[in-house]
Enzyme design. Structure first.
Site, PDB file in Angstrom:
ATOM      1  N   GLU A  70       1.496   0.097   2.322  1.00  0.00           N
ATOM      2  CA  GLU A  70       2.445   0.651   1.340  1.00  0.00           C
ATOM      3  C   GLU A  70       3.334   1.728   1.948  1.00  0.00           C
ATOM      4  OE1 GLU A  70       0.374   1.702  -2.277  1.00  0.00           O
ATOM      5  OE2 GLU A  70      -0.730  -0.198  -2.325  1.00  0.00           O
ATOM      6  N   GLU A 174      -2.488  -6.652  -2.250  1.00  0.00           N
ATOM      7  CA  GLU A 174      -3.019  -5.880  -3.385  1.00  0.00           C
ATOM      8  C   GLU A 174      -2.203  -6.219  -4.616  1.00  0.00           C
ATOM      9  OE1 GLU A 174      -3.522  -1.615  -3.449  1.00  0.00           O
ATOM     10  OE2 GLU A 174      -3.946  -1.576  -1.309  1.00  0.00           O
TER      11      GLU A 174
END
Length: 248
Positions: A70, A174
């Site tokens: 991320e 995710e």
């Protein structure tokens, strides 16, 4: 296959990985930085753990390792606004090289930004290289249904092109809908999108043992559990038991 994410603490401030109060953290752990030796020690502990993962016969267990994820956002100390592209790539290379030096040969490395990239070029802006990365993916979560569907389609379209360009498998590394309050989320939101793309897997986030209402997979009696069974039974999904049958 085991997937291991690493939310490593901030080595400069001593706080957690979400501490973005200082923009020099990545620089401090790279070669020549004040925290370089300290961080190498942290990497060595990771290496020791990875090397310890063996079967009863002494065979190392493969692990999909997903550090520095991320990074296209700025909520971790290695994020977009906290380091340069060159520093981020150097962080990856240092991590990979240290694992190699310590004899860690049971890892597959995953590169997974969020949904911020709008093009293939933006997705690959901080890509550390095919010699390091084994799998490419992205992370995203549902908060508003239509926006989530749009983000999935946009990012999966980009990711499919990236996978072909690099010759790498792709995945949703995710995702999820916290507490899964939608009784048909699995078959009416997630499945219609993911079934259109050549992804290798989907990972929904954890069911937390220490936080109430922080879970992403259903349990018996949970409102979406019957729909999850339908998701499992769908011909386009594969679970561990399905794969085992292929090899039996």
């Amino acid at each position: 296959m085991v997937s291991l994410s690493w939310h490593v603490d901030n080595p400069l401030t001593g706080k957690d990985s979400w501490d973005v109060s200082d923009t020099t953290v990545v620089a401090s752990v790279l070669s020549g930085g004040a925290n370089h030796q300290k961080f190498l020690g942290w990497l060595d502990k990771v290496a020791d753990f990875m090397n310890s993962l063996t079967t009863d016969k002494g065979v190392k267990v493969p692990v999909l390792f997903r550090p520095w994820h991320e990074h296209s956002g700025s909520w971790f100390w290695w994020g977009q606004n906290l380091c340069t592209a060159a520093q981020y790539k150097a962080l990856w290379k240092m991590t990979y090289d240290r694992m190699q030096e310590k004899g860690v040969n049971n890892l597959l490395y995953a590169y997974s930004p969020g949904t911020e990239p709008q093009t293939v070029e933006e997705y690959l802006e901080r890509y550390p290289g095919n010699d390091i990365i084994d799998l490419v993916g992205f992370d995203t979560y549902q908060f508003e249904r239509q926006k989530y569907i749009d983000q999935l389609n946009k990012s999966l379209t980009i990711l499919t092109e990236v996978g072909k360009k690099l010759g790498k498998p792709i995945a949703i590394t995710e995702t999820g809908f916290e507490t899964i309050p939608d009784a048909t989320w699995w078959t009416e939101t997630l499945l219609p999108v993911i079934s259109q793309y050549p992804i290798s897997y989907v990972l929904v986030w954890r069911n937390a043992r220490e936080k109430d209402n922080h879970y992403y997979a259903p349990y018996p009696g949970q409102v979406s559990a019957p729909d999850f069974v339908k998701f499992y039974q769908n011909s386009k999904t594969l679970f561990v038991r399905d794969i085992k049958k292929l090899y039996d």
